[in-house]
Design a protein around this motif. Structure first.
Motif, mmCIF file in Angstrom:
data_model
loop_
_atom_site.group_PDB
_atom_site.id
_atom_site.type_symbol
_atom_site.label_atom_id
_atom_site.label_comp_id
_atom_site.label_asym_id
_atom_site.label_seq_id
_atom_site.Cartn_x
_atom_site.Cartn_y
_atom_site.Cartn_z
ATOM 1 N N GLY A 47 45.327 41.817 38.694
ATOM 2 C CA GLY A 47 44.118 42.926 38.375
ATOM 3 C C GLY A 47 44.495 44.378 38.811
ATOM 4 N N PHE A 48 43.793 45.179 38.152
ATOM 5 C CA PHE A 48 44.032 46.582 38.156
ATOM 6 C C PHE A 48 43.642 47.267 39.598
ATOM 7 C CE2 PHE A 48 40.115 45.960 35.635
ATOM 8 C CZ PHE A 48 39.376 46.870 36.455
ATOM 9 N N TYR A 49 42.899 46.852 40.176
ATOM 10 C CA TYR A 49 41.973 47.225 41.350
ATOM 11 C C TYR A 49 43.190 47.256 42.528
ATOM 12 C CZ TYR A 49 39.803 47.602 46.103
ATOM 13 O OH TYR A 49 39.374 47.934 47.320
ATOM 14 N N TYR A 50 43.818 46.054 42.539
ATOM 15 C CA TYR A 50 44.725 45.799 43.760
ATOM 16 C C TYR A 50 46.106 46.499 43.534
ATOM 17 C CZ TYR A 50 41.407 42.114 44.472
ATOM 18 O OH TYR A 50 40.310 41.369 44.753
ATOM 19 N N VAL A 51 46.251 46.705 42.174
ATOM 20 C CA VAL A 51 47.670 47.471 41.875
ATOM 21 C C VAL A 51 47.575 48.982 42.291
ATOM 22 C CG1 VAL A 51 49.447 48.167 40.210
ATOM 23 C CG2 VAL A 51 48.635 45.871 40.265
ATOM 24 N N GLN A 52 46.134 49.366 41.960
ATOM 25 C CA GLN A 52 45.824 50.771 42.268
ATOM 26 C C GLN A 52 45.787 51.365 43.660
ATOM 27 O OE1 GLN A 52 42.706 52.828 39.146
ATOM 28 N NE2 GLN A 52 42.280 50.756 39.379
ATOM 29 N N ASN A 93 45.774 52.011 36.114
ATOM 30 C CA ASN A 93 44.546 52.839 35.887
ATOM 31 C C ASN A 93 44.029 52.843 34.485
ATOM 32 O OD1 ASN A 93 44.136 56.461 35.569
ATOM 33 N ND2 ASN A 93 42.922 55.209 37.089
ATOM 34 N N ALA A 94 45.214 53.042 33.576
ATOM 35 C CA ALA A 94 44.892 53.036 32.276
ATOM 36 C C ALA A 94 44.014 51.770 31.855
ATOM 37 C CB ALA A 94 46.043 53.104 31.274
ATOM 38 N N THR A 95 44.640 50.516 32.384
ATOM 39 C CA THR A 95 43.884 49.392 32.105
ATOM 40 C C THR A 95 42.321 49.219 32.709
ATOM 41 O OG1 THR A 95 45.873 48.093 32.190
ATOM 42 C CG2 THR A 95 43.645 46.847 32.650
ATOM 43 N N ALA A 96 42.199 49.874 33.834
ATOM 44 C CA ALA A 96 40.925 49.779 34.434
ATOM 45 C C ALA A 96 39.899 50.946 33.599
ATOM 46 C CB ALA A 96 40.840 50.910 35.743
ATOM 47 N N ILE A 97 40.476 51.945 32.763
ATOM 48 C CA ILE A 97 39.452 52.849 31.982
ATOM 49 C C ILE A 97 39.365 52.035 30.875
ATOM 50 C CG2 ILE A 97 39.396 55.022 30.699
ATOM 51 C CD1 ILE A 97 41.616 56.086 32.690
ATOM 52 N N ARG A 98 40.186 51.159 30.313
ATOM 53 C CA ARG A 98 39.708 50.502 29.262
ATOM 54 C C ARG A 98 38.694 49.287 29.544
ATOM 55 N NH1 ARG A 98 41.160 45.931 26.327
ATOM 56 N NH2 ARG A 98 41.483 46.293 23.826
ATOM 57 N N HIS A 99 38.847 48.910 30.720
ATOM 58 C CA HIS A 99 37.749 47.754 31.162
ATOM 59 C C HIS A 99 36.464 48.306 31.564
ATOM 60 C CE1 HIS A 99 36.204 44.479 33.598
ATOM 61 N NE2 HIS A 99 35.993 45.293 34.265
#
Length: 368
Positions: A47-52, A93-99
């Motif tokens: 998931g994007f949160y943990y990576v960020q 971060n790019a994945t989070a924006i798309r989500h």
């Protein structure tokens, strides 16, 4: 603050040649590629949160460590590690924006994120110029601390426990096909063109500051102000322009126009005389190019990505920029050192024309 002043730090404070400074920035690009691959893979898995949040914490610590390094080898090694940790943030971060965004407003969502980045760039560039004129090492401390502050803010506002829109680790779905993005031929062509575009654009952070210092005889404070103009104009005008243009034409149409403006900004340096105002004029033109191209490049890649492979597509896009960060500073600084800045600016202008033609060709191929 560190990136736009890194070549100046290495040439002015550490007294390395522009070629040696360019090599350090190429090492930064190599680390960014590794970070993008790792970040994209982890984004699809956990998931994007943990990576960020992990990237922000590790990157913040490494900024501070890098500022303490004395030898050239240690600077190169720490730059690689910093870049690898820090750049893992980008695909997540790019994945989070798309989500968090919807299809009809996605370009504006990416532009809003860029607005935040460029506000930071404007403030950081201005303050960084004053700080660099007195103490380069302070730049590393400030960049590290702001990274750590961003991690704290992310934890407070967007953690799965506090925000229902953020998926938890258990909700992150594994990829169904291992190499989906790599089999998308149109997307691979887009990535190649993006590398050429980014190669040209990255001269803005490497050879351009040194050119302003050595050939136009500008001070660090003046260079910081000029760099800040870029961020300030984007913050003021980009969202308005994107709101007017979004959905009217193929995203690649605008990418081609923006690429031509970027090329023109470098050619201006060969054609017109001047010092401070020549630098300002060049920065204005490259800013127009950036506003037209980058938001719609984000629209193109996010539009081709699927839900289960978003991290993979985002990673490839990040890798395109990281590859250019290896090639651009290393070869650009060598051309400037051995053949002169004039030769480099003509070459960049021609490369942008070829890239714009490529975007137009890809636009026709993907029109449906």
């Amino acid at each position: 603050m560190v990136v736009p002043f890194m070549t100046l730090y290495l040439t002015q404070s550490r007294h390395y040649t522009i070629g040696a400074a360019g090599l350090v920035m190429s090492v930064f690009g190599a680390g960014a590629i590794c970070g993008a691959l790792i970040g994209g893979r982890l984004t699809d898995k956990i998931g994007f949160y943990y990576v960020q949040i992990s990237a922000l914490i590790c990157g913040g610590i490494m900024f501070i460590i890098l500022g303490q390094m004395q030898s050239y080898t240690a600077i190169c090694v720490c730059t690689f590690i910093l870049s690898m940790m820090n750049e893992a943030f980008r695909p997540a971060n790019a994945t989070a924006i798309r989500h968090y965004s919807e299809g009809l407003s996605r370009t504006r969502s990416y532009s809003l994120n860029r607005l935040a980045i460029n506000l930071g760039w404007a403030v950081g560039g201005t303050i960084g110029g004053f700080i660099a004129a007195r103490n380069y090492h302070l730049l590393f401390w400030i960049d590290g601390i702001t990274n750590l502050c961003a991690a704290i803010l992310l934890r407070i506002v967007l953690s799965p426990a506090r925000n229902d829109a953020t998926p938890s680790r258990h909700e992150a779905k594994p990829r169904k096909e291992k190499y989906a993005a790599y089999k998308d031929k149109a997307y691979i062509a887009f990535i190649v063109l993006t590398i050429l575009y980014a190669y040209s654009f990255f001269q803005l952070f490497t050879t351009i500051p040194v050119f302003f210092r050595e050939k136009l005889h500008l001070s660090e404070v003046q260079i910081g102000i000029i760099m800040a103009v870029n961020g300030a104009l984007i913050a003021i005008f980009e969202m308005v322009l994107i709101y007017k243009l979004e959905g009217r034409r193929n995203p690649l149409y605008y990418a081609a126009i923006g690429t031509l403006f970027v090329g023109a900004s470098f050619v201006i340096l060969n054609v017109f005389p001047g010092e401070f105002w020549l630098a300002i004029s060049s920065m204005l033109v490259v800013t127009i190019g950036e506003i037209f191209s980058m938001p719609f490049m984000n629209t193109f890649w996010s539009g081709r990505a699927t839900h289960t492979h978003t991290g993979q597509y985002a990673a490839l896009y990040t890798i395109a920029w990281s590859s250019a960060q290896i090639l651009g500073p290393g070869t650009g600084s060598q051309v400037a050192e051995h053949y002169g800045y004039n030769t480099l600016w003509w070459f960049i202008g021609a490369l942008c024309v070829v890239t714009a033609i490529g975007y137009k060709w890809l636009e026709r191929k993907t029109r449906t």
